[in-house]
Design a protein around this motif. Structure first.
Motif, PDB file in Angstrom:
ATOM      1  N   ILE A 326      43.858  31.203 -29.961  1.00 24.29           N
ATOM      2  CA  ILE A 326      44.808  32.265 -29.624  1.00 24.29           C
ATOM      3  C   ILE A 326      44.170  33.194 -28.597  1.00 24.29           C
ATOM      4  CG2 ILE A 326      46.263  34.114 -30.526  1.00 24.29           C
ATOM      5  CD1 ILE A 326      46.223  32.741 -33.222  1.00 24.29           C
ATOM      6  N   LEU A 327      44.808  33.284 -27.420  1.00 26.85           N
ATOM      7  CA  LEU A 327      44.362  34.186 -26.358  1.00 26.85           C
ATOM      8  C   LEU A 327      45.075  35.516 -26.541  1.00 26.85           C
ATOM      9  CD1 LEU A 327      44.600  31.685 -23.357  1.00 26.85           C
ATOM     10  CD2 LEU A 327      42.577  32.265 -24.703  1.00 26.85           C
ATOM     11  N   VAL A 328      44.299  36.583 -26.718  1.00 30.32           N
ATOM     12  CA  VAL A 328      44.843  37.874 -27.130  1.00 30.32           C
ATOM     13  C   VAL A 328      44.489  38.941 -26.104  1.00 30.32           C
ATOM     14  CG1 VAL A 328      44.642  39.699 -28.858  1.00 30.32           C
ATOM     15  CG2 VAL A 328      44.835  37.313 -29.581  1.00 30.32           C
ATOM     16  N   GLY A 329      45.488  39.721 -25.700  1.00 30.55           N
ATOM     17  CA  GLY A 329      45.272  40.823 -24.775  1.00 30.55           C
ATOM     18  C   GLY A 329      45.401  42.169 -25.452  1.00 30.55           C
ATOM     19  N   PRO A 330      45.295  43.256 -24.667  1.00 25.48           N
ATOM     20  CA  PRO A 330      45.318  44.610 -25.229  1.00 25.48           C
ATOM     21  C   PRO A 330      46.722  45.175 -25.411  1.00 25.48           C
ATOM     22  CG  PRO A 330      44.835  44.705 -22.893  1.00 25.48           C
ATOM     23  CD  PRO A 330      44.941  43.246 -23.238  1.00 25.48           C
ATOM     24  N   SER A 331      47.731  44.324 -25.401  1.00 20.38           N
ATOM     25  CA  SER A 331      49.125  44.768 -25.423  1.00 20.38           C
ATOM     26  C   SER A 331      49.753  44.543 -26.792  1.00 20.38           C
ATOM     27  CB  SER A 331      49.909  43.969 -24.377  1.00 20.38           C
ATOM     28  OG  SER A 331      49.877  42.586 -24.712  1.00 20.38           O
ATOM     29  N   SER A 332      51.044  44.874 -26.885  1.00 24.24           N
ATOM     30  CA  SER A 332      51.799  44.551 -28.098  1.00 24.24           C
ATOM     31  C   SER A 332      51.839  43.045 -28.313  1.00 24.24           C
ATOM     32  CB  SER A 332      53.227  45.098 -27.986  1.00 24.24           C
ATOM     33  OG  SER A 332      53.224  46.505 -27.903  1.00 24.24           O
ATOM     34  N   ASN A 333      51.880  42.282 -27.223  1.00 29.84           N
ATOM     35  CA  ASN A 333      51.813  40.827 -27.359  1.00 29.84           C
ATOM     36  C   ASN A 333      50.527  40.408 -28.053  1.00 29.84           C
ATOM     37  OD1 ASN A 333      54.243  40.503 -26.065  1.00 29.84           O
ATOM     38  ND2 ASN A 333      53.496  38.932 -24.665  1.00 29.84           N
ATOM     39  N   GLY A 334      49.415  41.054 -27.677  1.00 30.19           N
ATOM     40  CA  GLY A 334      48.148  40.743 -28.319  1.00 30.19           C
ATOM     41  C   GLY A 334      48.190  41.011 -29.807  1.00 30.19           C
ATOM     42  N   ALA A 335      48.861  42.102 -30.203  1.00 35.48           N
ATOM     43  CA  ALA A 335      48.995  42.410 -31.628  1.00 35.48           C
ATOM     44  C   ALA A 335      49.776  41.314 -32.341  1.00 35.48           C
ATOM     45  CB  ALA A 335      49.680  43.762 -31.804  1.00 35.48           C
ATOM     46  N   GLY A 336      50.813  40.782 -31.677  1.00 36.27           N
ATOM     47  CA  GLY A 336      51.552  39.667 -32.258  1.00 36.27           C
ATOM     48  C   GLY A 336      50.689  38.429 -32.397  1.00 36.27           C
ATOM     49  N   GLY A 337      49.826  38.185 -31.403  1.00 33.27           N
ATOM     50  CA  GLY A 337      48.921  37.046 -31.479  1.00 33.27           C
ATOM     51  C   GLY A 337      47.928  37.175 -32.618  1.00 33.27           C
ATOM     52  N   LEU A 338      47.427  38.391 -32.859  1.00 34.63           N
ATOM     53  CA  LEU A 338      46.475  38.606 -33.952  1.00 34.63           C
ATOM     54  C   LEU A 338      47.160  38.456 -35.310  1.00 34.63           C
ATOM     55  CD1 LEU A 338      44.449  41.585 -32.461  1.00 34.63           C
ATOM     56  CD2 LEU A 338      43.665  39.229 -32.785  1.00 34.63           C
ATOM     57  N   ALA A 339      48.414  38.887 -35.410  1.00 32.03           N
ATOM     58  CA  ALA A 339      49.159  38.659 -36.652  1.00 32.03           C
ATOM     59  C   ALA A 339      49.341  37.162 -36.888  1.00 32.03           C
ATOM     60  CB  ALA A 339      50.511  39.363 -36.584  1.00 32.03           C
ATOM     61  N   ALA A 340      49.630  36.415 -35.819  1.00 34.42           N
ATOM     62  CA  ALA A 340      49.768  34.962 -35.947  1.00 34.42           C
ATOM     63  C   ALA A 340      48.458  34.326 -36.388  1.00 34.42           C
ATOM     64  CB  ALA A 340      50.227  34.366 -34.618  1.00 34.42           C
ATOM     65  N   ALA A 341      47.331  34.852 -35.902  1.00 36.70           N
ATOM     66  CA  ALA A 341      46.027  34.310 -36.296  1.00 36.70           C
ATOM     67  C   ALA A 341      45.841  34.407 -37.804  1.00 36.70           C
ATOM     68  CB  ALA A 341      44.916  35.060 -35.560  1.00 36.70           C
ATOM     69  N   ARG A 342      46.162  35.559 -38.365  1.00 32.73           N
ATOM     70  CA  ARG A 342      46.000  35.737 -39.812  1.00 32.73           C
ATOM     71  C   ARG A 342      46.941  34.820 -40.590  1.00 32.73           C
ATOM     72  NH1 ARG A 342      48.573  39.964 -40.485  1.00 32.73           N
ATOM     73  NH2 ARG A 342      50.091  39.274 -42.040  1.00 32.73           N
ATOM     74  N   LEU A 343      48.203  34.741 -40.150  1.00 32.69           N
ATOM     75  CA  LEU A 343      49.189  33.937 -40.867  1.00 32.69           C
ATOM     76  C   LEU A 343      48.880  32.444 -40.772  1.00 32.69           C
ATOM     77  CD1 LEU A 343      52.318  35.950 -39.717  1.00 32.69           C
ATOM     78  CD2 LEU A 343      51.428  35.820 -42.058  1.00 32.69           C
ATOM     79  N   LEU A 344      48.423  31.992 -39.613  1.00 30.14           N
ATOM     80  CA  LEU A 344      48.078  30.579 -39.460  1.00 30.14           C
ATOM     81  C   LEU A 344      46.847  30.221 -40.289  1.00 30.14           C
ATOM     82  CD1 LEU A 344      48.793  30.155 -35.652  1.00 30.14           C
ATOM     83  CD2 LEU A 344      49.889  28.863 -37.497  1.00 30.14           C
ATOM     84  N   ALA A 345      45.874  31.125 -40.324  1.00 29.60           N
ATOM     85  CA  ALA A 345      44.692  30.871 -41.151  1.00 29.60           C
ATOM     86  C   ALA A 345      45.079  30.781 -42.623  1.00 29.60           C
ATOM     87  CB  ALA A 345      43.657  31.967 -40.926  1.00 29.60           C
ATOM     88  N   THR A 346      45.985  31.649 -43.043  1.00 24.40           N
ATOM     89  CA  THR A 346      46.471  31.603 -44.424  1.00 24.40           C
ATOM     90  C   THR A 346      47.167  30.278 -44.717  1.00 24.40           C
ATOM     91  OG1 THR A 346      46.771  34.002 -44.416  1.00 24.40           O
ATOM     92  CG2 THR A 346      47.959  32.774 -46.097  1.00 24.40           C
TER      93      THR A 346
END
Length: 524
Positions: A326-346
């Motif tokens: 997951i490529l994550v930036g400093p934007s709201s999009n990046g926050a969505g990517g980090l949420a996806a990281a947690r959910l996919l790991a789960t």
């Protein structure tokens, strides 16, 4: 087949053919111009042209003609035959009903089969497409690799001299017609055109008898002329030709419905039925929600859930053991990517996060690290130490506020990503595509794009379509009142009445021929 060595030599002891060979004029071969009695341009004489071409190919560094190991790789055959007026290049016109580059003038070529060399692939494709006898040509060498952004292919041009010409036969499943174009046509200034690029500058194009030569094929031909025909363009650059000679064939390129990439039945809606919003309208709608306690963290959670669901469907319904980068930036999009990281790991995926700037909500990365998920910062020097990406990549680098083209760390990440043949899921828009302007320069090419709330005006642009791929609309809970407060007319039923993830269909959208940016040289 007579072939030169892997590294062509520049030995002056090479003896060119003592006579020119006019090509056949039988079925399946269209001659670009009638033979004339005019004396041959001295630059096109065999002893001059072939010596210059051999010398130039011998000087191409090995790394420049070697595509990335794990990329999508193809080869094209630049087949040249001697005639009484100088060399003639063999091209094809692709069928207009093909999904890839429909109707374009191109070299014979295609993707490498497992275990093939570049030269073997180029000759096999020419045999399959136009019936070329491999033993009728002498392979001279390979030119520099170039990258085709819309299809994410790395292509190597293979130059060959057709020493024993014969009749060619079009493969009716791929080729409309074989074209044999004298280089004298390409030297004729009356035929010169230029194709403006999305950001700045232009590439060469030529008006042939009934066809336009443009795109990646024209880029290769201009490079060949640069090295093999001294001062062929008389110092003229394509952009200096002016607006009257500008061509934009992507505006009339044949089009197809987007190809569905996700498994299972999902509700669908025609994209044209929805309002398309500007970046400012998105900001105003989000601000309306923020003022009422419906903040960016909650919206990021919804976006992350949509991304995780998309990856699951892309992988056939199961993410257990799937490696996701997951490529994550400093934007709201990046926050969505980090949420996806947690959910996919789960959900059992092996997740790796690469950041291209400080996350908007640092606590998200703290949680991921505490959960044992790898989070690394992209360095300006590149990502070679990281190794290849996972089986799926999520692009959550840039949001609606980013202005093209890609630059700094997002550009570093995008350059690294294009070296690998992996599916890419973009959040809202592929990084590098502007919500308002659309395509202007390099960007990520996505296989699937998950749009948040409503599509932006960029998705109305035909030249953006090759980069967004299969497109879905995700519900992040922004109420209709938020959009209305931002000046967006909202009528009719909700697009999410049948589910929180909806496929956007788009009749009449262009294929990969529908964009001006057809090739980038030296992009590795």
């Amino acid at each position: 087949m007579r072939s030169s060595s892997a590294k062509p030599t520049t030995s002056m002891g090479w003896s060119p053919h003592s006579r020119d060979r006019p090509g056949p004029t039988g079925p399946g071969a269209k001659v670009g111009a009638e033979m004339t009695e005019a004396p041959m341009d001295p630059r096109l004489r065999p002893e001059v042209f072939w010596a210059r071409l051999r010398s130039a190919l011998a000087e191409v560094p090995e790394e420049a003609r070697t595509p990335p190991t794990d990329a999508r790789v193809g080869a094209v055959l630049v087949l040249l035959e001697d005639t009484d007026e100088g060399p003639r290049v063999v091209l094809t016109r692709r069928r207009r009903d093909l999904r890839s580059h429909p109707g374009q003038v191109s070299f014979a070529g295609g993707r490498l089969d497992p275990g093939e060399t570049i030269h073997e692939a180029a000759l096999r494709e020419a045999q399959e497409e136009v019936g070329l006898h491999p033993d009728s040509v002498e392979v001279i060498g390979s030119g520099p690799t170039f990258y085709i952004p819309p299809s994410r292919f790395w292509v190597v041009p293979v130059a060959a001299r057709w020493v024993t010409p014969h009749d060619l036969t079009e493969n009716p499943w791929e080729v409309d017609e074989v074209l044999r174009v004298p280089l004298t046509q390409l030297l004729d200034q009356d035929r010169w055109r230029h194709a403006p690029l999305s950001l700045r500058g232009s590439t060469w194009a030529w008006q042939l008898d009934d066809d336009l030569l443009w795109g990646a094929t024209a880029v290769v031909m201009s490079l060949l002329l640069d090295v093999a025909v001294e001062d062929w363009n008389r110092g003229v650059t394509p952009e200096s030709l002016g607006d009257d000679l500008a061509v934009r064939p992507w505006e009339s390129a044949p089009s197809w419905q987007r190809r569905a990439r996700l498994e299972g039945d999902l509700p669908a809606i025609e994209q044209s039925q929805l309002p398309h919003v500007t970046a400012e309208q998105v900001r105003r709608a989000r601000a309306w929600a923020d003022e009422r306690g419906d903040d960016a963290v909650r919206r990021a959670e919804h976006a992350g859930r949509a991304l995780a669901h998309t990856v699951r469907r892309l992988r056939g319904g199961d993410t257990d053991g799937v490696v996701v980068t997951i490529l994550v930036g400093p934007s709201s999009n990046g926050a969505g990517g980090l949420a996806a990281a947690r959910l996919l790991a789960t959900a059992g995926a092996e997740v790796q996060v690469l950041t291209v700037g400080a996350p908007r909500f640092p606590e998200q990365t703290h949680l991921l690290r505490d959960a044992g998920i790898i989070v690394r910062a992209v360095a300006p020097g590149g990502l070679e130490s990281v190794g290849p990406p996972g089986e799926v990549v999520i692009d959550a680098m840039l949001g609606i506020g980013a202005e093209p083209p890609l630059r700094a760390l997002p550009e570093v990440a995008a350059t690294w990503l294009r070296r690998y043949d992996v599916p890419v899921v973009a959040l809202d828009l592929p990084s590098g595509v502007s919500a308002d302007i659309g395509l202007q320069g390099a960007c990520i090419t996505a296989d699937v794009t998950v749009v948040i709330g409503l599509p932006t005006v960029a998705l109305n642009e035909a030249i953006v379509q090759p980069y967004v791929g299969d497109t879905y609309l995700a519900d992040v809970g922004l109420p209709r009142a938020a959009w209305q407060a931002a000046g967006v007319p909202m009528t009719g039923p909700s697009p999410f009445s049948k589910g929180p993830l909806v496929r956007l269909t788009a009749e009449g959208r262009a294929t990969d021929a529908g964009t001006p940016d057809q090739a980038e040289l030296g992009a590795s």
